[in-house]
Motif scaffolding. Structure first.
Motif, PDB file in Angstrom:
ATOM      1  N   TRP A   1      42.848  62.708  38.787  1.00  0.00           N
ATOM      2  CA  TRP A   1      43.661  63.904  39.171  1.00  0.00           C
ATOM      3  C   TRP A   1      44.417  64.554  37.822  1.00  0.00           C
ATOM      4  CZ3 TRP A   1      47.229  61.777  43.613  1.00  0.00           C
ATOM      5  CH2 TRP A   1      46.491  61.336  44.846  1.00  0.00           C
ATOM      6  N   LYS A   2      44.244  65.898  37.791  1.00  0.00           N
ATOM      7  CA  LYS A   2      44.804  66.790  36.636  1.00  0.00           C
ATOM      8  C   LYS A   2      45.916  67.605  37.290  1.00  0.00           C
ATOM      9  CE  LYS A   2      41.255  67.119  33.136  1.00  0.00           C
ATOM     10  NZ  LYS A   2      40.330  68.124  32.517  1.00  0.00           N
ATOM     11  N   HIS A   3      45.490  68.069  38.485  1.00  0.00           N
ATOM     12  CA  HIS A   3      46.484  69.166  39.047  1.00  0.00           C
ATOM     13  C   HIS A   3      46.500  68.547  40.604  1.00  0.00           C
ATOM     14  CE1 HIS A   3      47.878  72.629  41.392  1.00  0.00           C
ATOM     15  NE2 HIS A   3      48.079  73.240  40.452  1.00  0.00           N
ATOM     16  N   VAL A   4      48.017  68.682  40.989  1.00  0.00           N
ATOM     17  CA  VAL A   4      48.128  68.147  42.586  1.00  0.00           C
ATOM     18  C   VAL A   4      49.543  69.098  42.955  1.00  0.00           C
ATOM     19  CG1 VAL A   4      49.812  66.546  43.795  1.00  0.00           C
ATOM     20  CG2 VAL A   4      48.116  65.742  41.791  1.00  0.00           C
TER      21      VAL A   4
ATOM     22  N   THR B   1      42.752  72.146  43.896  1.00  0.00           N
ATOM     23  CA  THR B   1      43.859  71.159  43.615  1.00  0.00           C
ATOM     24  C   THR B   1      42.887  69.833  43.755  1.00  0.00           C
ATOM     25  OG1 THR B   1      46.026  70.083  43.305  1.00  0.00           O
ATOM     26  CG2 THR B   1      44.991  71.034  45.736  1.00  0.00           C
ATOM     27  N   ASP B   2      43.405  68.617  42.957  1.00  0.00           N
ATOM     28  CA  ASP B   2      42.813  67.480  43.139  1.00  0.00           C
ATOM     29  C   ASP B   2      43.660  66.501  44.321  1.00  0.00           C
ATOM     30  OD1 ASP B   2      40.940  67.187  40.967  1.00  0.00           O
ATOM     31  OD2 ASP B   2      43.003  67.434  39.544  1.00  0.00           O
TER      32      ASP B   2
ATOM     33  N   ARG C   1      49.295  56.326  34.287  1.00  0.00           N
ATOM     34  CA  ARG C   1      48.959  57.802  34.169  1.00  0.00           C
ATOM     35  C   ARG C   1      50.448  58.822  34.038  1.00  0.00           C
ATOM     36  NH1 ARG C   1      44.574  60.549  34.277  1.00  0.00           N
ATOM     37  NH2 ARG C   1      44.419  62.836  34.888  1.00  0.00           N
TER      38      ARG C   1
ATOM     39  N   PHE D   1      52.586  61.577  35.114  1.00  0.00           N
ATOM     40  CA  PHE D   1      52.664  62.655  36.037  1.00  0.00           C
ATOM     41  C   PHE D   1      54.067  63.467  35.475  1.00  0.00           C
ATOM     42  CE2 PHE D   1      50.504  61.841  40.448  1.00  0.00           C
ATOM     43  CZ  PHE D   1      49.723  61.056  39.874  1.00  0.00           C
TER      44      PHE D   1
ATOM     45  N   LEU E   1      50.101  70.454  31.046  1.00  0.00           N
ATOM     46  CA  LEU E   1      48.624  69.437  31.357  1.00  0.00           C
ATOM     47  C   LEU E   1      48.488  69.029  29.798  1.00  0.00           C
ATOM     48  CD1 LEU E   1      46.202  71.182  33.675  1.00  0.00           C
ATOM     49  CD2 LEU E   1      46.889  68.754  33.430  1.00  0.00           C
TER      50      LEU E   1
ATOM     51  N   ASP F   1      49.253  63.744  31.954  1.00  0.00           N
ATOM     52  CA  ASP F   1      47.866  63.769  32.542  1.00  0.00           C
ATOM     53  C   ASP F   1      47.680  64.371  33.656  1.00  0.00           C
ATOM     54  OD1 ASP F   1      46.854  61.721  30.588  1.00  0.00           O
ATOM     55  OD2 ASP F   1      48.595  60.363  31.366  1.00  0.00           O
ATOM     56  N   THR F   2      48.687  64.471  34.564  1.00  0.00           N
ATOM     57  CA  THR F   2      48.549  65.020  36.040  1.00  0.00           C
ATOM     58  C   THR F   2      49.993  66.006  35.965  1.00  0.00           C
ATOM     59  OG1 THR F   2      47.535  63.317  36.753  1.00  0.00           O
ATOM     60  CG2 THR F   2      48.433  64.851  38.197  1.00  0.00           C
TER      61      THR F   2
END
Length: 245
Positions: free
Chosen positions: A13-16, A38-39, A189, A191, A206, A210-211
């Motif tokens: 996941w990069k974008h939520v 979006t992921d 990760r 966020f 980013l 990471d996310t």
């Protein structure tokens, strides 16, 4: 649609986008969010979250294939059917309820019925003392970047949490702090959430984390929120829809 058979992989996941059950979003806007590239979509909020409004939002998101996770801050809103259950542990509060107390009570009630393979703990650090999240949890903002880095070590190396979440909650954070905190992480990760209101800020976040998590902007300026999705994810004809592994 029910829970996806294959567990989403948070490591890609990069974008939520984060949706608050206590805030109104119409069907057209929700469709744009879910089809944006979006992921994942996270459902959660700091106040006003109930079983009913959470279940309603889940049923609407389930019209689409995007992975959907519940960030569970209130056991009464533990709605079945999400792909993942993100459990925040507020690391920078002296109030033990937000570290283990509420979690123990929830597990006493629901521990035997949880799908533990879909439970993901988050080491949470809240940096905006004026935010609702900070007021509710009693979080005390780190004094400097070294404090934040130490919290990262706590989440990653001591507690072995898969997510270290830096939450500025509505305000734009210090990316130098975020970048330094990331150096403490070996497996977790990172966020980042808070104050992302332009594509340029999304790219900067980013670069440091990471996310990234985009929430308030959905309700303030939907076109700008859509523009925070990484460019390679926006075109359905070229995007790699590897949401699951």
């Amino acid at each position: 649609m029910g829970t996806n058979a294959v567990k989403p992989d948070i490591t890609i996941w990069k974008h939520v986008f984060k949706l608050d059950p206590d805030k109104f979003i119409d069907d057209e806007a929700l469709e744009r969010v879910c089809l944006s590239g979006t992921d994942a979509v996270i459902v959660g909020g700091s106040s006003g979250v109930t079983y009913d409004n959470t279940a309603d939002l889940l049923s609407r998101v389930r019209r689409y294939e995007v992975p959907c996770a519940l960030e569970l801050s209130d056991a009464d809103a533990a709605v079945p059917g999400f792909d993942l259950y993100l459990i925040p542990v507020v690391l920078n509060t002296p109030d033990g309820d937000w570290i283990t107390g509420l979690h123990q009570k929830a597990l006493k009630e629901y521990g035997n019925v949880l799908d533990w393979d879909r439970v993901v703990p988050e080491g949470y650090v809240i940096l905006n003392p004026r935010s609702m999240a900070a007021r509710v949890s009693g979080a005390q903002a780190p004094a400097d970047a070294r404090d934040l880095l130490a919290y990262g070590m706590l989440a990653d190396r001591l507690f072995r949490m898969p997510i270290f979440y830096i939450e500025y909650s509505g305000s734009w954070g210090d990316m130098a702090w975020v970048r330094e905190a990331k150096t403490a992480l070996q497996n977790a990760r990172l966020f980042y959430g808070g104050g992302i209101r332009t594509p340029e800020q999304a790219l900067a976040a980013l670069d440091a984390a990471d996310t990234i998590v985009v929430g308030n902007l959905i309700y303030e300026n939907l076109p700008l929120a859509m523009a925070t999705v990484p460019e390679e994810r926006r075109n359905p004809e070229t995007r790699d829809n590897t949401w699951y592994r």
